[in-house]
Enzyme design. Structure first.
Site, PDB file in Angstrom:
ATOM      1  N   TYR A 146      -2.412  -1.598  10.252  1.00  0.00           N
ATOM      2  CA  TYR A 146      -2.396  -1.627   8.787  1.00  0.00           C
ATOM      3  C   TYR A 146      -1.005  -1.291   8.256  1.00  0.00           C
ATOM      4  O   TYR A 146      -0.476  -1.979   7.371  1.00  0.00           O
ATOM      5  CB  TYR A 146      -3.434  -0.644   8.246  1.00  0.00           C
ATOM      6  CG  TYR A 146      -3.630  -0.717   6.754  1.00  0.00           C
ATOM      7  CD1 TYR A 146      -4.242  -1.826   6.173  1.00  0.00           C
ATOM      8  CD2 TYR A 146      -3.220   0.318   5.923  1.00  0.00           C
ATOM      9  CE1 TYR A 146      -4.433  -1.907   4.801  1.00  0.00           C
ATOM     10  CE2 TYR A 146      -3.407   0.258   4.557  1.00  0.00           C
ATOM     11  CZ  TYR A 146      -4.011  -0.852   3.996  1.00  0.00           C
ATOM     12  OH  TYR A 146      -4.197  -0.921   2.639  1.00  0.00           O
ATOM     13  N   SER A 194       0.855  -1.182   0.000  1.00  0.00           N
ATOM     14  CA  SER A 194       0.000   0.000   0.000  1.00  0.00           C
ATOM     15  C   SER A 194       0.889   1.229   0.000  1.00  0.00           C
ATOM     16  O   SER A 194       2.087   1.142   0.307  1.00  0.00           O
ATOM     17  CB  SER A 194      -0.880  -0.004   1.259  1.00  0.00           C
ATOM     18  OG  SER A 194      -1.486   1.256   1.495  1.00  0.00           O
TER      19      SER A 194
END
Length: 276
Positions: A155, A142
């Protein structure tokens, strides 16, 4: 003939988002597909869509955090479809909240799906991919695997781990003179349901975060993202950035180095006004 035609592609997280878009586009390109997801109903729908496009499809209702189930799916794919040429490990979830307010079980689930599930997927299929003429492993980190943000400790941790895993594996396979490439994808804001289906710590304004993400952050269409991913995988690139925001973050991380952290609180305050 494109490099995916008549080849076997495995996709996790295939029932939604980028995974679904990859499945449909690869079906159009003539690939044979092994689709993995834990959402049975949506997985059936995307499998049917791909079959309508002429693809040969095997759908596996699998939780990627279940090692034995992932192994079984890999064995069945190799047997039913005649090998594995490419793996797209796209399954993922997100969590928002401060560490103090977050449930440990939520943080563990994020790591389990985003890193351990990805590792299971790659490890289970790699013995078959190394036998392919031009094998490809595609992992999904990401933009938050390039820089860290407050309230995304779980995350960020998972996506930094995917980045390290991917870069290490790429070197490992190169040292072994393997023909398998490893491409790590860094998406920015993509119009998927990841935030809407995400995990939130106590006290987080879930509705405001979802509205802010969908209105201000998620600017890239999943079909566009899939096209970028496949182009990068086809060219066997080490890194692929999806969206102008991901490319901007990559430049920031490269130019600022560790000092980017001095800038992130300002960015977070700006985003906070939009994300709630």
């Amino acid at each position: 003939m494109n490099c995916f035609e008549a080849k076997v592609a495995v996709i996790t997280g295939a029932a939604a988002g980028i995974g679904r878009a990859l499945a449909v586009e690869l079906a159009r390109r003539g690939a044979r597909l092994s689709l993995l997801d834990r959402n049975h109903g949506e997985l059936e729908k995307v499998a049917a869509d791909c079959e309508t496009l002429g693809a040969r499809v095997r759908a596996h209702v699998v939780d990627v955090t279940d090692w034995e189930a992932v192994q079984e799916a890999a064995v069945r794919t190799n047997s039913d479809l005649g090998g594995v040429d490419s793996v797209f490990a796209a399954a993922g979830i997100i969590h928002r909240g401060s560490l103090l307010d977050s449930d440990v079980a939520d943080l563990e689930e994020v790591m389990a799906v985003n890193w351990r599930g990805l590792m299971y997927t790659v490890k289970a299929h790699l013995p078959y991919v190394v036998n392919a003429a031009e094998g490809r492993i595609v992992t999904f980190s990401s933009a938050f695997g390039l820089v860290a943000m407050p309230k995304y400790t779980g995350y960020n941790s998972s996506k930094f781990a995917v980045r390290g895993f991917s870069e290490s594996l790429r070197q490992e396979l190169a040292d072994a003179r393997s023909g398998v490439s490893v491409t790590c994808v860094f998406p920015g804001g993509v119009r998927t349901s990841i935030v809407r289906n995400g995990l939130f710590a106590a006290g987080e304004n879930r509705d405001a975060v979802i509205r802010g993400f969908e209105k201000h952050v998620a600017r890239t269409d999943p079909d566009e993202a899939a096209a970028v991913v496949l182009k990068g995988a086809e060219r066997r690139r080490a890194r692929v950035f999806v969206g102008a925001d991901a490319r901007l973050v990559a430049v920031l991380a490269r130019l600022a180095g560790g000092h980017y952290q001095d800038l992130m609180p300002v960015v977070e305050r700006v985003l906070g006004r939009r994300w709630g």
